[in-house]
Design a protein around this motif. Structure first.
Motif, PDB file in Angstrom:
ATOM      1  N   GLU A   1      32.154  11.995  90.631  1.00  0.00           N
ATOM      2  CA  GLU A   1      33.139  12.757  91.386  1.00  0.00           C
ATOM      3  C   GLU A   1      33.575  11.947  92.591  1.00  0.00           C
ATOM      4  O   GLU A   1      32.884  11.024  93.026  1.00  0.00           O
ATOM      5  N   ILE A   2      34.702  12.349  93.145  1.00  0.00           N
ATOM      6  CA  ILE A   2      35.106  11.798  94.448  1.00  0.00           C
ATOM      7  C   ILE A   2      35.205  12.973  95.412  1.00  0.00           C
ATOM      8  O   ILE A   2      35.862  13.974  95.131  1.00  0.00           O
TER       9      ILE A   2
ATOM     10  N   VAL B   1      32.326   8.114  96.564  1.00  0.00           N
ATOM     11  CA  VAL B   1      32.117   8.266  95.131  1.00  0.00           C
ATOM     12  C   VAL B   1      30.721   8.843  94.954  1.00  0.00           C
ATOM     13  O   VAL B   1      29.753   8.335  95.522  1.00  0.00           O
ATOM     14  N   VAL B   2      30.635   9.917  94.197  1.00  0.00           N
ATOM     15  CA  VAL B   2      29.358  10.602  94.009  1.00  0.00           C
ATOM     16  C   VAL B   2      28.957  10.491  92.549  1.00  0.00           C
ATOM     17  O   VAL B   2      29.689  10.942  91.661  1.00  0.00           O
TER      18      VAL B   2
ATOM     19  N   PRO C   1      30.601   4.503  99.546  1.00  0.00           N
ATOM     20  CA  PRO C   1      31.860   4.628 100.293  1.00  0.00           C
ATOM     21  C   PRO C   1      33.040   4.316  99.365  1.00  0.00           C
ATOM     22  O   PRO C   1      32.980   3.359  98.590  1.00  0.00           O
ATOM     23  N   MET C   2      34.087   5.096  99.444  1.00  0.00           N
ATOM     24  CA  MET C   2      35.232   4.942  98.563  1.00  0.00           C
ATOM     25  C   MET C   2      35.892   3.579  98.740  1.00  0.00           C
ATOM     26  O   MET C   2      36.485   3.044  97.799  1.00  0.00           O
TER      27      MET C   2
ATOM     28  N   THR D   1      35.609  -1.032  90.705  1.00  0.00           N
ATOM     29  CA  THR D   1      36.191   0.128  90.026  1.00  0.00           C
ATOM     30  C   THR D   1      35.251   0.798  89.041  1.00  0.00           C
ATOM     31  O   THR D   1      35.429   1.957  88.700  1.00  0.00           O
ATOM     32  N   ALA D   2      34.238   0.071  88.597  1.00  0.00           N
ATOM     33  CA  ALA D   2      33.312   0.671  87.634  1.00  0.00           C
ATOM     34  C   ALA D   2      32.530   1.829  88.243  1.00  0.00           C
ATOM     35  O   ALA D   2      31.967   2.652  87.529  1.00  0.00           O
TER      36      ALA D   2
END
Lengths: 275, 275
Positions: free
Chosen positions: B119-120, B140-141, B161-162, B170-171
């Motif tokens: 999730e974000i 990013v969770v 951290p995003m 990106t992975a």
DNA sequence: GCAAATTTGTTCGTATGTATT
DNA sequence: CAATACATACGAACAAATTTG
């Protein structure tokens, strides 16, 4: 009945607590009010209260009422010096006495401990196992109660093989504080250096002594941490076993590996959910 | 009345359990029998049972009876690789993915984990705090459920951290297992090496998700361990926060410092008493 | 300081529901 | 299906702790 009535009541109150509708430290409606609100008998309302008590969400005070529990700011105990460097290992680090006082002071609190009580016992249970003692062996047992700012902090018991005393470490059986630490004493007296140790951390319900010392509810609701630290000498022979018990609701353990920023006393807060 | 009748009954049964007069796994007398024995009403006998349940000494099975609980052999989780050597730190150790599988296998058990959910989220609570994110930041969770021998073992949530994704990792936002570990991935992709980490271990009652996943009693009697691992890069900036939850009745943590003998799966047994 | 009111704690009795044998 | 054993729910009474008047 799908879910029992007392659980329905408990769940409703629980969601009000978790949503913040009922504030931390705030009072819940009295049993009488809840009876009318949920059209339930007093016993059923009380069953709901017991459920919330077990969940650690509320506490009751006779003559006063039922209240949402307040958050406790935990004390942080370091498992290892911060950070662990090879030089420190060389220095034979790992004595609890110095670490305790230094660590407590570093968090701006006041350390205090009583003189230890010392016994000699037959080696049984974990003590015999961890110290690798077989047959009729004896151990020196040193108990110590520790306080922070006057409040009970930990119960510590250290087991030493009796043969260390026979080999000259006689101070071990004296009921006096060892200001420089027993680990250092063993090195000075017998040349035994603690080359390393193993920590084991478990959680269990408190026994009656522990509940009394820490001021925990007698019902065993709050668990205790129990840490086992077995120290080894250069030849990888066990030197000592230290068992320390802490209340789990007001303590946490910290440990660092590698390079990290300076540690600040952390605030637990909501985790964001691991569910 | 000095001590309530239900407590007298509970204490009597408790001593019989702790003395071994009532065996582990053995059955207690039924409520009816206890009523006559202690000349108490059924509700009072049941209050005594509830007390013993809260102490973790007995469990009830509808239609069968009340039984003394059996001991659980705990699974050992290492906080750090065993042992921590400078070379390992150089290698950027600290990924949980590999450590998990290796460790479980080493104890002769079968590791298993599902694909993660990703999730974000807006950064709040500990995630924002530990990752030092201020204002409107996103994380990013990655959630993961882990099993050992098919039984639930841990719930793990890692926050990144995003901006790491925006910089090319990106992975992280793909709901796939990362066999070599996210820590290694970040190093390969962005050249960010984990230079160290801070672990924090706490205990608290489980929430509903956790109780369900671990198969714990819903009443929150059994606490969960919650570990927070914050990883830092060379510049001491936080890289990630991993929150892992374990059931406290079947897990323990092990950690070694310096030179120690090979670790064998320990048997907890009676502590010999720190009281 | 004392008495009354309020609130939770303990104990009993009873009835019915649900799970297991 | 019946018997057994624990779970839920109601009602009632008195005790103990605390606050209020």
């Amino acid at each position: 009945m799908a879910t029992p009535k007392y659980r329905v009541i408990a769940n409703d109150l629980r969601s009000k607590i978790e949503s913040g509708e009922l504030e931390r430290g705030g009072q819940l409606p009295t049993e009488g009010v809840l009876q009318k609100k949920y059209a339930a008998s007093r016993n059923t309302v009380r069953d709901a209260m017991k459920w919330l008590i077990n969940l650690g969400l509320v506490q009751t005070r006779p003559g006063q009422g039922t209240f949402v529990v307040e958050e406790i700011s935990p004390f942080s105990t370091a498992l290892t010096g911060i950070p662990v460097l090879p030089e420190e290992l060389e220095a034979g680090l790992g004595g609890e006495r110095d670490a305790y006082a230094a660590e407590v002071s570093a968090q701006g609190r006041d350390p205090d401990q009583q003189d230890p009580t010392v016994e000699i016992q037959k080696a049984i249970g974990v003590a015999a196992q961890e110290l690798q003692l077989v047959g009729e062996s004896f151990v020196v047992v040193r108990h110590q109660r520790r306080y922070i700012d006057g409040a009970p902090y930990s119960l510590q018991t250290t087991f030493y093989p009796m043969h260390l005393v026979e080999e000259g470490a006689t101070a071990l059986i004296q009921a006096q504080d060892m200001p420089s630490g027993a680990v250092r004493y063993l090195e000075e007296k017998l040349g035994l250096k603690q080359a390393g140790w193993i920590d084991r951390i478990t959680v269990r319900p408190p026994d009656q002594n522990e509940a009394e010392f820490f001021g925990l509810a007698e019902d065993g609701r709050i668990a205790v941490f129990e840490t086992f630290r077995t120290g080894y000498d250069d030849a990888l022979r066990p030197l000592r076993l230290t068992v320390t018990v802490y209340a789990s609701d007001r303590n946490q353990f910290i440990q660092t590996v590698g390079r990290v920023p300076p540690i600040q006393t952390p605030d637990p807060g909501p985790s964001g959910g691991a569910g």
